[in-house]
Design an enzyme around this catalytic site. Structure first.
Site, PDB file in Angstrom:
ATOM      1  N   ARG A   1      -8.059  -2.084  13.978  1.00 39.75           N
ATOM      2  CA  ARG A   1      -7.048  -2.172  12.924  1.00 39.75           C
ATOM      3  C   ARG A   1      -7.648  -1.928  11.545  1.00 39.75           C
ATOM      4  NH1 ARG A   1      -8.080  -6.978  14.923  1.00 39.75           N
ATOM      5  NH2 ARG A   1      -9.273  -8.387  13.588  1.00 39.75           N
TER       6      ARG A   1
ATOM      7  N   GLU B   1      -9.130   7.402  -0.923  1.00 47.26           N
ATOM      8  CA  GLU B   1      -8.703   8.631  -0.260  1.00 47.26           C
ATOM      9  C   GLU B   1      -7.578   8.286   0.726  1.00 47.26           C
ATOM     10  OE1 GLU B   1     -11.421  10.304   2.756  1.00 47.26           O
ATOM     11  OE2 GLU B   1     -12.627   8.506   2.479  1.00 47.26           O
ATOM     12  N   TYR B   2      -6.698   9.230   0.992  1.00 51.26           N
ATOM     13  CA  TYR B   2      -5.567   8.979   1.873  1.00 51.26           C
ATOM     14  C   TYR B   2      -5.923   9.367   3.304  1.00 51.26           C
ATOM     15  CZ  TYR B   2      -0.922   9.241   3.908  1.00 51.26           C
ATOM     16  OH  TYR B   2       0.166   9.077   4.715  1.00 51.26           O
ATOM     17  N   MET B   3      -5.615   8.506   4.217  1.00 51.61           N
ATOM     18  CA  MET B   3      -5.931   8.748   5.629  1.00 51.61           C
ATOM     19  C   MET B   3      -4.603   8.951   6.354  1.00 51.61           C
ATOM     20  SD  MET B   3      -9.253   8.542   5.721  1.00 51.61           S
ATOM     21  CE  MET B   3      -9.839   8.170   7.343  1.00 51.61           C
ATOM     22  N   GLU B   4      -4.323  10.192   6.650  1.00 51.53           N
ATOM     23  CA  GLU B   4      -2.988  10.585   7.116  1.00 51.53           C
ATOM     24  C   GLU B   4      -2.532   9.834   8.363  1.00 51.53           C
ATOM     25  OE1 GLU B   4      -5.438  12.477   6.382  1.00 51.53           O
ATOM     26  OE2 GLU B   4      -4.855  14.002   4.947  1.00 51.53           O
TER      27      GLU B   4
ATOM     28  N   VAL C   1       0.879  -1.173   0.000  1.00 48.68           N
ATOM     29  CA  VAL C   1       0.000   0.000   0.000  1.00 48.68           C
ATOM     30  C   VAL C   1       0.915   1.221   0.000  1.00 48.68           C
ATOM     31  CG1 VAL C   1      -1.882   1.199   1.175  1.00 48.68           C
ATOM     32  CG2 VAL C   1      -1.694  -1.283   1.365  1.00 48.68           C
TER      33      VAL C   1
ATOM     34  N   LYS D   1      -3.389   0.890  -3.457  1.00 51.84           N
ATOM     35  CA  LYS D   1      -3.146  -0.533  -3.162  1.00 51.84           C
ATOM     36  C   LYS D   1      -2.866  -1.209  -4.483  1.00 51.84           C
ATOM     37  CE  LYS D   1      -6.149  -1.490   0.749  1.00 51.84           C
ATOM     38  NZ  LYS D   1      -7.209  -2.354   1.240  1.00 51.84           N
TER      39      LYS D   1
ATOM     40  N   SER E   1      -3.974   3.385  10.455  1.00 52.75           N
ATOM     41  CA  SER E   1      -5.001   2.575  11.121  1.00 52.75           C
ATOM     42  C   SER E   1      -5.158   3.015  12.585  1.00 52.75           C
ATOM     43  CB  SER E   1      -4.679   1.097  11.028  1.00 52.75           C
ATOM     44  OG  SER E   1      -3.477   0.865  11.658  1.00 52.75           O
TER      45      SER E   1
ATOM     46  N   ASP F   1     -15.539  -8.036  10.188  1.00 52.42           N
ATOM     47  CA  ASP F   1     -14.175  -7.908  10.718  1.00 52.42           C
ATOM     48  C   ASP F   1     -13.951  -6.497  11.238  1.00 52.42           C
ATOM     49  OD1 ASP F   1     -11.677  -8.595  11.457  1.00 52.42           O
ATOM     50  OD2 ASP F   1     -10.828  -8.699   9.446  1.00 52.42           O
TER      51      ASP F   1
END
Ligand code: AMP
Length: 991
Positions: A765, A715-718, A650, A668, A721, A761
């Site tokens: 995480r 979208e990017y998650m700065e 990723v 990804k 997790s 799930d």
């Protein structure tokens, strides 16, 4: 140097200098008992050093000599106490060390240091800027040697820099402006015999009032009848698994275990001991059953009264002794009343048919208290009725059998004809053989007979016939004579004639020519006379006849025999049919379980959208085309690797679409050399994600499928997790910030459940966090939702169901629903509030499953608001329909956010006890019990129905509750679950 303003509240500066060394304990010695602080129920601490209570001089080393100084003062109660003070705020480059004497660590691996100190605010001191400091440092040095004189500064390991929460600005003894600070730090994984602490001052104005060093223990306790010893907490944050030993008079039922947590509390009791037979549980001990009571099995909960016709004279009886004349069969449970043999059967009826007899009788009036009555038939042959009898011997048949007859009837065949028999019908039950008393039977006398075969030997003339006789067979008793009765057909009542002969033939004369006569014959033996055989119809001729010699013309007239056989068949049939049970097997019908509505198509509610499973498509590529936008690879700029996914790396990077501004994205990619199935599954996640559009669901920007590598762009998650994000920022958020994150996740989950999507799930995480702390649900891996593929359904990406996050019904029988997602959400709440702690710590998966099944639930994490833990517990309701819906969770969290004071009451993890941990909850009456469960409105119902003692309610069922007028399903459920708790959790009920 002047200290007058450092600790002014200590009234007088007494120059009490004690030269005594501080008490220390060699590590290989057992700590003296006065080193122990009393243990409270939930945790106990053992003090290794307490500067306040040390009687003499502390004997700590201070250097340089113009640095820390020991000052003895009197406290408000006039007790001398020692402080160490330093206040070189005017001079630069201060480096003043104060080192404690050697502190043995005893059995501890993790110790806590509690310091109390005052610190002067530099702003309040004129002319010290640049030199005055407001912190000091704390260090430790591990050593086996208790006599070290000098330890080099750089050998010390830093514990922390200590700052004051409250510094003070001026001296005002009366108003107590000066503030005492308390800080606690810990050192873990100690392994040498002891350690030294040191305090480094770098130019502050400090008075160290108290230093207390202690470690924590889980106190000795008894749970589920197992005793758990004092246990020192683990060195790191792991739990210490402890096996319990059964208390006196109890035995291991299932290995009892608990975990001692790092903060000295016991967690997760599983397994249990049970009281031995003869003992019952009362307030964590096994007490003997009183005389008149008994307890037979380990699994029985309580001593119960001796059953009828039995008694116990001693304490601790495992069974009760039967009264005289009463017995207990081997297979009888100890709880059954003692019983006795039955009385004799009565009202026998016998139907003799020649050499067979059917006997029926009534069951004994006194069954002896048992249902297992059977009958034995004893046969005697007698010369006269009941006299000179001898056993019948073999050759007689009993149908269905001679001994152990289950029903009060028997068919006996193959008897000798013309014989007197006496049959003794004996009744027995399961305890007859234990009794030495006389047999209980009733006698039946019968006499058999047999029909004589009659042969028409000669129709000599128109007025006579000669008959020959055959039989009876099988008789030892010689036939004495035959008796013939005859009459004209239809004129029996007017005239009949009886003739007798000792010969086997007889000529009957004087008959009317051309007339029809009826003949019947019977035999007399010395055993008695038989019955007449069937009617033989003969017509005399009008002319004289010639003798018949052709054997073919011999008529064997055995009509009666035939009739008898038919009758016998009829009787036997009735006999067996009447004894048979009518049974049929009813097909078991499961109640209509709420089925997994896996809807394909948009058919749910008008106006609502339903998620479409990519497998609905014959061509999975079409699903990708329908739900994901194809992006030209030239629009993507990859920057760096940020993680590893199931199918490849990723990365983060940039996406610039024509006429749009460049945005930061996560990329990804599918690793090279993939199988077709892997490509399908990889893109499956995009087909799912592409259907969602919600601020708390990770947004799909598009896919690259036309060139390699195949990519999914989101979208990017700065902040990556959620679990690692929380661990990195342990303790740094306000509770409102945490609740805000949880609200976002719940909102995303509500959206998914409204679309009929079950995540399966949900875990921290799999939540991503952006720079604004917005949490978004991610990870829509296809493998989890392949319901029809047994392999995939059993496994998640890690190859296993994530046990710690999964609802029990989903683990047990793969019942994945939005309600099981709610369970997982509860676990995510726990992860969030505990800043990424592992649910159930290091417990094994098997132990987790077992503990959940036994009713254990995770305790509140540290500083957890009570209402949040309550919400977690609601999400972990065993019955999935009792769990809140995601919509409700969102509303509840919104309320908390609007009204933050609702979050101020904390659920104290050390005092919180889950139901399975609760000490004996003693109720002594039905009234108390109903009050305790807030159902006292039903008191009258119970009383009216006769449920007046607690033991009488222990086995109530749903239908019985309905019968007594408690019809509300919710109330029934509450009452029944409380009854279950009373039974299963070993809750103590005094009866
Ligand atoms: P996944 O295969 O979705 O579990 O992703 C593996 C790891 O990549 C995650 O644990 C994250 O650390 C990171 N990651 C995945 N997607 C994103 C995203 N959209 N933004 C930031 N990091 C991500």
């Amino acid at each position: 140097m002047s200290f007058w303003w450092i600790y002014p509240s200590l009234l007088t500066f007494c120059t009490l200098f004690y030269c005594q060394a501080l008490r220390t304990y060699p590590s290989n010695e057992v700590l003296p008992s006065d080193a122990l602080h009393p243990c409270v129920l939930t945790s106990c601490t053992v003090t290794l050093l307490d500067s306040m209570s040390a009687a003499g001089d502390l004997g700590w080393v201070a250097y340089p000599s113009e640095g820390w100084e020991e000052i003895s003062v009197m406290d408000e109660r006039n007790t001398p106490m020692r402080t160490y003070q330093v206040c070189n705020v005017l001079e630069v480059n201060q480096n003043n060390w104060l080192r404690t004497s050697w502190i043995p660590r005893g059995e501890a691996q993790r110790v806590y240091i509690e310091i109390k100190f005052t610190l002067r605010d530099c702003n309040s001191l004129p002319g010290v800027s640049g030199t005055c400091k407001e912190t000091f440092n704390m260090y430790y040095y591990e050593s086996n040697n208790s006599n070290l004189w000098h330890i080099h500064e750089n050998q010390f390991i830093k514990i922390d820099t200590i700052a004051a929460d409250e510094s003070f600005t001026q001296v005002d003894v009366g108003d107590r402006v000066m503030k005492l600070n308390t800080e606690i730090r810990d050192i873990s994984n100690l392994y040498k015999k002891g350690f030294y602490l040191a305090f480094q001052d770098v130019g502050a104005c400090i008075a160290l009032v108290s230093v207390r060093v202690f470690y924590k223990k889980c106190p000795t306790t008894i749970r589920n009848l197992a005793r758990f010893p004092d246990t020192v907490t683990g060195g790191d944050s792991a739990l210490v698994e402890v096996k319990g030993t059964c208390v006196n008079n109890s035995e291991e039922f299932d290995v009892p275990k608990m975990y001692c947590s790092a903060d000295g509390g016991w967690l997760v009791p599983i397994g249990r001991c049970s009281c031995k037979p003869g003992f019952e549980e009362k307030r964590n001990v096994c007490q003997p059953c009183r005389p008149g009571y008994y307890k037979a099995l380990l699994t029985d909960l309580y001593c119960t009264k001796c059953p009828p016709h039995s008694f116990s004279l001693q304490d601790s009886s495992a069974e009760c002794t039967c009264e005289r004349g009463f017995y207990r069969a081997k297979s009888d449970p100890k709880s059954m009343a003692c019983t006795r043999p039955p009385s004799a059967p009565s009202n026998p009826i016998s139907t003799v048919n020649e050499t067979s007899v059917i006997m029926e009788w009534s069951p004994p009036e006194d069954s002896g208290g048992r249902m297992d009555i059977t009958y034995n038939i004893h046969c005697r042959r007698c010369l006269l009725e009941g006299q000179k009898c001898s056993p019948c011997g073999s050759g007689i048949h009993y149908i269905p059998r001679q001994f152990g007859l289950p029903h009060p009837r028997v068919l006996i065949t193959d008897l000798l004809p013309y014989t007197n028999y006496t049959f003794d019908i004996e009744a027995l039950n399961g305890v007859s053989e234990l009794s030495s008393g006389p047999k209980q039977f009733i006698s039946v006398n019968i006499t058999t007979s047999q029909v004589v075969n009659v042969i028409l030997k000669e129709r000599k003339s128109k007025d006579s016939v000669t008959l020959a006789f055959q039989g009876p067979e099988k008789t030892n008793d010689a036939v004495v004579e035959y008796e013939v009765i005859y009459y004209e057909k239809n004129h029996k009542d007017q005239n009949y004639t009886i003739l007798k002969t000792r010969s086997t033939s007889m000529t009957v004369d004087g008959l009317k020519p051309g007339t029809t006569y009826i003949f019947r014959v019977r035999a007399h033996t010395i055993g008695g006379q038989g019955v007449y055989g069937g009617e033989i119809e003969l017509e005399t001729s009008t002319e004289d006849m010639i003798a018949i010699t052709d054997p073919n013309q011999i008529t064997i007239l055995a009509i009666s025999v035939a009739g008898g056989v038919i009758l016998l068949i009829f009787l036997v049939t009735c006999f067996f049919v009447s004894g048979r049970h009518c049974g049929y097997i009813k097909a078991k019908q499961d109640p209509d379980e709420d089925k997994m509505h896996f809807q394909h198509g948009r058919v749910k509610l008008p106006g609502s959208r339903t998620y479409i499973h990519p497998h609905t498509y014959e061509d999975p590529n079409q699903a990708v085309r329908d739900f994901a936008k194809e992006i030209d690879a030239s629009n993507i700029r990859i920057e760096r690797v940020i993680g590893a996914g199931e199918f490849g790396e990723v990365c983060s990077g940039w996406l610039k679409l024509p006429s749009k501004r460049e945005i930061c994205v996560a990329i990804k990619s599918l690793k090279v050399g993939y199988a077709e199935r892997q490509r399908r599954d990889f893109l499956g996640e995009a087909s799912i994600m592409g259907q969602f559009d919600h601020p708390n669901i990770i947004r799909l920007e598009g896919v690259v499928t036309k060139c390699k590598p195949v990519m999914i762009i989101t979208e990017y998650m700065e902040n990556g997790s959620l679990d690692s994000f929380l661990k990195k920022h342990d303790g740094q958020f306000t509770v409102i910030q945490l609740v805000g994150m949880l609200r976002g996740i719940a909102s995303g989950m509500k959206y998914l459940s409204d679309m009929n999507y079950v995540h399966r799930d949900l875990a921290a995480r799999n939540i991503l966090v952006n720079s604004n702390l917005v949490c978004k649900v991610s990870d829509f891996g296809l493998s989890r939702v392949l319901e029809d593929d047994p392999e995939a359904a059993y496994t998640t990406r890690g190859g296993k169901i994530p046990i710690r996050w999964t609802a029990p019904e989903a683990i047990a029988y793969r019942k994945f629903t939005s309600a099981s997602d709610v369970w997982s959400y509860g676990i995510v709440m726990w992860e969030v509030i505990s800043y990424g702690e592992r649910p159930y710590w290091e417990m094994s998966n098997q132990d987790v499953i077992k503990a959940i099944d036994e009713g254990y639930r995770l305790p509140p994490p540290m500083d957890c608001p009570l209402v949040l833990h309550q919400l977690m517990l609601d999400c972990w309701q065993k019955c999935r329909s009792d769990r809140p819906k995601f919509g409700q969770i969102v509303n509840i969290l919104d309320k908390f956010i609007r009204n933050p004071s609702s979050l101020s009451e904390l659920a104290n993890s050390s005092t919180w006890q889950d139901p399975s941990m609760q000490d004996s909850f003693t109720v002594t009456s039905v009234e108390e019990w109903l009050e305790a469960i807030k159902m006292s409105q039903y008191m009258e119902h119970f009383t009216m129905a006769g449920y007046v003692t607690l033991d009488s309610v222990l086995y109530l069922s749903n239908s019985e509750l309905s019968k007594i007028g408690i019809s509300l399903a919710g109330h029934q459920k509450k009452i029944l679950s409380s009854i279950q708790n009373l039974q299963a959790l070993g809750t103590h009920v005094q009866i």
